[in-house]
Scaffold this active site. Sequence first.
Site, short mmCIF file in Angstrom:
data_model
loop_
_atom_site.label_atom_id
_atom_site.label_comp_id
_atom_site.label_asym_id
_atom_site.label_seq_id
_atom_site.Cartn_x
_atom_site.Cartn_y
_atom_site.Cartn_z
N ASP A 13 0.81 -1.28 -0.01
CA ASP A 13 -0.10 -0.09 0.04
C ASP A 13 0.90 1.29 -0.06
O ASP A 13 0.33 2.18 0.49
CB ASP A 13 -1.07 -0.05 1.24
N HIS A 43 -4.31 -2.41 -6.00
CA HIS A 43 -3.93 -1.44 -6.50
C HIS A 43 -4.66 -0.24 -6.87
O HIS A 43 -5.83 -0.77 -7.62
CB HIS A 43 -2.84 -1.58 -7.85
P1 IMP Z 1 -2.34 -12.71 2.93
O1 IMP Z 1 -1.33 -12.23 1.88
O2 IMP Z 1 -3.48 -12.38 2.64
O3 IMP Z 1 -1.89 -14.46 3.40
O4 IMP Z 1 -1.93 -11.95 4.27
C1 IMP Z 1 -0.88 -11.89 5.15
C2 IMP Z 1 -0.63 -10.29 5.66
O5 IMP Z 1 -0.37 -9.75 4.55
C3 IMP Z 1 -1.79 -9.82 6.09
O6 IMP Z 1 -1.18 -8.76 7.18
C4 IMP Z 1 -2.34 -8.80 4.87
O7 IMP Z 1 -2.91 -7.69 5.56
C5 IMP Z 1 -1.00 -8.35 4.37
N1 IMP Z 1 -1.30 -8.18 3.09
C6 IMP Z 1 -1.46 -9.17 1.95
N2 IMP Z 1 -1.21 -8.42 0.79
C7 IMP Z 1 -1.39 -6.99 0.87
C8 IMP Z 1 -1.33 -5.83 0.15
O8 IMP Z 1 -1.36 -5.96 -0.88
N3 IMP Z 1 -1.21 -4.67 0.89
C9 IMP Z 1 -1.11 -4.71 2.21
N4 IMP Z 1 -1.01 -5.75 2.97
C10 IMP Z 1 -1.04 -6.90 2.37
MG MG Z 2 -2.80 -2.23 -1.85
#
Ligand code: IMP
Ligand code: MG
Length: 332
Positions: A13, A43
């Site tokens: 982000d 995005h």
């Molecule tokens: P997962 O990738 O869904 O397994 O989540 C694992 C961790 O990564 C969590 O804390 C999510 O909030 C974070 N996370 C995964 N993808 C993103 C993203 O695109 N932006 C921000 N945080 C993310």
């Molecule tokens: Mg994002």
Amino acid sequence: MPCTVIVGGFFGDEGKGKIVAYLAKKDKADVAVRGGVGPNAGHTITFHGKEHKTRMLPSALVSNQTRLMIGPGVLINVNVLLEEIKNFNTKDRTFVDPQCGIIDSTHIHEDASDSNLQRIGTTRTGTGPANADRALRKGFLARDSVELSEYLQDIPRIVNSSIDRDETVLVEGTQGTFLSLYHGTYPFVTSKDVTASAICSDVGIGPKKVSEVLVVFKAYVTRVGSGPLEGELEKEETTSKGWTEFGSVTGRLRRASPFNFELAKRSIMLNSATQVALTKLDIVFPSDAGKTAFNKLSSDAKRFVNNIEKEIGKKVAVIGTGQELDDIIDRR
Ligand code: IMP
Ligand code: MG
């Protein structure tokens, strides 16, 4: 600069989508290829006053001449991808590698119901369980999907030959350095490495094919989900600074802290950054919104950027000053 890899420097982000979209248009990118985990990414790109969100397609889609690809390391949610192709009308320029992993409903169910994954605060998009199945070699791939058959192409071959022809190639990373399975705040991380080397591997290019590694930082740090966040502000403080943000995939409130120099330095090391972008300068310095020249910035904003450059030892080559694609100071 034939091949630029763009990655997030903090916890995702950082505003990579906007930066990639700007670069794709400005540099007339021939190819944009997505690496990273999968549809857990969100995005946001604002173009001509309209906000667009992508989870599967490269953010470079706003550049009409750019061919859009998804590398074999990326997980696909077929419904999400097909919906985006339809909405953005990119059918004739979207290509998917046959070896992309497929997320199915059992993965999504497990991501939402497993107590350990709940503790981590995943995005519940099924990416972790799908990558686990892939490691166990029981997952399905894009080549098994009838719905994707018309999009399938050998992405590493196309990307490598495009670079060899000196075309402009953008390699889009997702998430952020400290969500990396290897280099992040384990276990509060995503299900793969997401540093520049991993993103290259996702799309099938070796380290010698890369000309620039652009690491994107936001002017403050945010984090969604659990895990350590040094200097985390109280919710009221975040609100009063105007730093309140919500996750674009999950809608969750993002936790926030001031810019973290130590993390930024480590991120530059882990990604071998050659360039740095800084986004949302206008959120910290509202009077600088929309500015497109460095010398027009307020002295406070200039001092803020100069201090970052001094601390991290890199020039901030691209600065975001607003939501619109052209709200950018380009000092490359
Ligand atoms: P997962 O990738 O869904 O397994 O989540 C694992 C961790 O990564 C969590 O804390 C999510 O909030 C974070 N996370 C995964 N993808 C993103 C993203 O695109 N932006 C921000 N945080 C993310
Ligand atoms: Mg994002």
